[in-house]
Design a protein around this motif. Structure first.
Motif, PDB file in Angstrom:
ATOM      1  N   PHE A 310       0.833  -1.200   0.000  1.00  0.00           N
ATOM      2  CA  PHE A 310       0.000   0.000   0.000  1.00  0.00           C
ATOM      3  C   PHE A 310       0.866   1.248   0.000  1.00  0.00           C
ATOM      4  O   PHE A 310       0.593   2.220  -0.727  1.00  0.00           O
ATOM      5  N   GLN A 311       1.899   1.243   0.786  1.00  0.00           N
ATOM      6  CA  GLN A 311       2.772   2.409   0.861  1.00  0.00           C
ATOM      7  C   GLN A 311       3.518   2.638  -0.450  1.00  0.00           C
ATOM      8  O   GLN A 311       3.621   3.774  -0.935  1.00  0.00           O
ATOM      9  N   GLN A 312       4.029   1.576  -1.051  1.00  0.00           N
ATOM     10  CA  GLN A 312       4.840   1.719  -2.265  1.00  0.00           C
ATOM     11  C   GLN A 312       3.988   2.033  -3.502  1.00  0.00           C
ATOM     12  O   GLN A 312       4.370   2.875  -4.326  1.00  0.00           O
ATOM     13  N   VAL A 313       2.840   1.368  -3.627  1.00  0.00           N
ATOM     14  CA  VAL A 313       2.027   1.525  -4.833  1.00  0.00           C
ATOM     15  C   VAL A 313       1.090   2.716  -4.738  1.00  0.00           C
ATOM     16  O   VAL A 313       1.002   3.527  -5.669  1.00  0.00           O
ATOM     17  N   ARG A 314       0.401   2.861  -3.624  1.00  0.00           N
ATOM     18  CA  ARG A 314      -0.611   3.909  -3.487  1.00  0.00           C
ATOM     19  C   ARG A 314      -0.051   5.204  -2.916  1.00  0.00           C
ATOM     20  O   ARG A 314      -0.179   6.269  -3.510  1.00  0.00           O
ATOM     21  N   GLU A 315       0.567   5.132  -1.752  1.00  0.00           N
ATOM     22  CA  GLU A 315       0.944   6.349  -1.041  1.00  0.00           C
ATOM     23  C   GLU A 315       2.128   7.067  -1.665  1.00  0.00           C
ATOM     24  O   GLU A 315       2.134   8.291  -1.802  1.00  0.00           O
ATOM     25  N   GLN A 316       3.158   6.337  -2.031  1.00  0.00           N
ATOM     26  CA  GLN A 316       4.377   6.976  -2.540  1.00  0.00           C
ATOM     27  C   GLN A 316       4.330   7.270  -4.034  1.00  0.00           C
ATOM     28  O   GLN A 316       4.972   8.227  -4.492  1.00  0.00           O
ATOM     29  N   ARG A 317       3.562   6.476  -4.795  1.00  0.00           N
ATOM     30  CA  ARG A 317       3.562   6.658  -6.246  1.00  0.00           C
ATOM     31  C   ARG A 317       2.196   6.994  -6.821  1.00  0.00           C
ATOM     32  O   ARG A 317       2.112   7.436  -7.964  1.00  0.00           O
ATOM     33  N   LEU A 319      -0.115   5.049  -7.925  1.00  0.00           N
ATOM     34  CA  LEU A 319      -0.340   4.262  -9.136  1.00  0.00           C
ATOM     35  C   LEU A 319      -1.695   3.553  -9.150  1.00  0.00           C
ATOM     36  O   LEU A 319      -2.190   3.183 -10.218  1.00  0.00           O
ATOM     37  N   ALA A 320      -2.283   3.337  -7.979  1.00  0.00           N
ATOM     38  CA  ALA A 320      -3.542   2.599  -7.905  1.00  0.00           C
ATOM     39  C   ALA A 320      -4.307   3.069  -6.687  1.00  0.00           C
ATOM     40  O   ALA A 320      -3.719   3.400  -5.654  1.00  0.00           O
ATOM     41  N   TYR A 321      -5.625   3.072  -6.821  1.00  0.00           N
ATOM     42  CA  TYR A 321      -6.448   3.425  -5.670  1.00  0.00           C
ATOM     43  C   TYR A 321      -6.525   2.255  -4.698  1.00  0.00           C
ATOM     44  O   TYR A 321      -6.480   2.437  -3.486  1.00  0.00           O
ATOM     45  N   GLN A 322      -6.628   1.049  -5.247  1.00  0.00           N
ATOM     46  CA  GLN A 322      -6.776  -0.136  -4.402  1.00  0.00           C
ATOM     47  C   GLN A 322      -5.664  -1.117  -4.685  1.00  0.00           C
ATOM     48  O   GLN A 322      -5.431  -1.509  -5.831  1.00  0.00           O
ATOM     49  N   VAL A 323      -4.979  -1.547  -3.643  1.00  0.00           N
ATOM     50  CA  VAL A 323      -3.949  -2.574  -3.752  1.00  0.00           C
ATOM     51  C   VAL A 323      -3.887  -3.308  -2.424  1.00  0.00           C
ATOM     52  O   VAL A 323      -3.903  -2.691  -1.362  1.00  0.00           O
ATOM     53  N   TYR A 324      -3.865  -4.623  -2.493  1.00  0.00           N
ATOM     54  CA  TYR A 324      -3.813  -5.408  -1.262  1.00  0.00           C
ATOM     55  C   TYR A 324      -3.337  -6.821  -1.593  1.00  0.00           C
ATOM     56  O   TYR A 324      -3.326  -7.244  -2.758  1.00  0.00           O
TER      57      TYR A 324
END
Length: 458
Positions: A310-317, A319-324
């Motif tokens: 979540f931190q790498q894909v959503r928060e820092q970049r 790139l996606a609203y939902q990732v898990y």
């Protein structure tokens, strides 16, 4: 509130308090959990929950879509609809009226390795809940007209699945990972199998598989175990009569016969605004040691807002609203998978970042702080998730069906506490270095149109 359909016969003239308590009840005084063996291989597990005014009760069957042949695909789920359509003693409307008058909920769900028909009622309506559930599960009418009516409903449900990219993706991932094995087929079946399924085939599956040695009755709430045992033994006595002396069917064991296809790639076209990605690896089945370790690993990887994914894909970049990430564990095999939904033009970058995170975690890069947070999240989720009676009933039923035993909440929490960073690192190295299986649902006609970061997986 009735959300599906039902049927069964209770025949209270067969009620016997002495027979109802056959076997040696076991108890966990700390948790208020008691278990009894009833006639016909039937098992009852209850948990008394002080301070509540409700009871959740379910009839669990160790039968699911994994037990179906190709021609039967979707039969267990089809029956979930049909059994609520009426019994010899109740019409579908009558079932609904009785439950509505009591302010109760009646429902069911079908999974790959089990099925559950359950009710949630006031503690004063336990007898009604037991009677209706037994009626539905063991004495349904399965009228030909209802079969055709619900066939159309199930086909609509399949169409709804096809219109939901995330649901479609999950089924595609299972098919890609498990291939032709029953675990690779959708629980709801296919349009072909549902259209071809006859009333006789459904009736045969129901009568052949929904037997009392395969049943576990689980209940939690403001209840008395012995009183519930009497009600259950009476309500299910006609069904149990054919199996007097039969032992309960034991939990599924590991056979080593479930195939997995690591490194496979598949996609399915969907005219959507997003690309939906799922990639993952096979894991050991539920009987393998290290269940708590896998839970900690999954939570640290992608189980919450502070997770690495979540931190790498959503928060820092962004790139996606939902990732898990998530895990499933069947008797013979399991999987750890990652889901992300993103703009099609960002799919390649999302794949690269996810693969990078998996590589870091496989190399033992999770910090002690990340693991401590994951353990805290699991502990909190376990405790908070046990504060309502349906959740407790589900825990009882699944434990008995899957493992043939109960594990106290205290033991589960202790198991989480005992997980060490070294154990998490070792498991991550073992499973996350395996070739990734990936599936995509989105505006792609063929895997050749997918980004290079995905095509190289296949």
């Amino acid at each position: 509130m009735v959300q599906h359909d039902e049927h069964t016969a209770t025949a209270r003239e067969h009620r016997s308090r002495a027979v109802a308590r056959v076997g040696t009840p076991s108890a966990d005084a700390a948790d208020g959990v008691r278990r009894s063996d009833l006639p016909g291989g039937l098992r009852l597990v209850t948990e008394a929950v002080p301070g509540v005014r409700s009871v959740a009760i379910g009839i669990w069957l160790g039968i699911g879509s994994a037990d179906e042949t190709g021609e039967q695909a979707g039969a267990a789920h089809f029956l979930e609809h049909l059994l609520f359509k009426g019994t010899r003693r109740r019409s579908a409307a009558g079932i609904a009226e009785e439950m509505d008058a009591a302010g109760g909920e009646l429902n069911a769900f079908t999974a790959k390795e089990h099925t559950c028909y359950y009710a949630h009622v006031l503690d004063t309506d336990v007898a009604l809940a037991v009677d209706v559930l037994a009626d539905v599960v063991t004495d349904a009418a399965l009228a030909p007209a209802d079969v055709e009516l619900e066939r159309g409903v199930v086909l609509e449900e399949i169409s709804m699945r096809d219109d939901d990219p995330e649901d479609l993706l999950g089924d595609l991932f299972d098919e890609t990972l498990f291939g032709d094995h029953p675990l690779g087929r959708p629980v709801i079946g296919s349009e072909t199998s549902i259209r071809a399924m006859s009333r006789d085939a459904l009736h045969g599956f129901w009568r052949g598989e929904y037997t009392t040695p395969r049943m576990v009755v689980a209940a939690a709430g403001n209840l008395d175990h012995d009183a519930v045992a009497d009600l259950v033994a009476a309500a299910l006595s006609p069904a149990a009569a054919a199996h007097i002396g039969d032992p309960p069917v034991p939990p599924r064991t590991t056979t080593g016969a479930t195939p997995v296809r690591s490194g496979a790639l598949a996609c399915e076209y969907d005219d959507s605004e997003q690309a939906h990605l799922m990639l993952g690896v096979p894991t050991p089945g539920r009987h393998a040691p290290g269940r708590a370790v896998l839970g900690v690993l999954n939570t640290a990887l992608g189980g919450g807002l502070s997770s690495r994914l979540f931190q790498q894909v959503r928060e820092q970049r962004g790139l996606a609203y939902q990732v898990y990430s998530s895990t499933v564990r069947y008797a013979d095999a399991g999987a750890l998978s990652v889901y992300a939904g993103c703009a099609p033009e960002r799919l390649g970058e999302v794949v690269s970042v996810v693969r990078g995170v998996l590589g870091e975690v496989a190399a033992g890069d999770l910090s002690d702080a990340e693991i401590a947070r994951a353990k805290g999240a699991l502990r909190g989720g376990l405790v908070l998730g046990s504060e309502d009676t349906p959740s407790r009933m589900n825990r009882l039923g699944r434990s008995e069906i899957d493992h043939g035993r109960q594990r106290s909440l205290a033991d589960s929490l202790a198991g989480i506490d005992a997980v060490t960073p070294a154990e998490v690192a070792a498991l991550a190295a073992q499973i996350l270095n395996r070739p990734l299986t990936a599936t995509v649902v989105g505006p792609y006609d063929d895997v050749d149109e997918l980004p290079a970061s995905l095509r190289e997986l296949g």
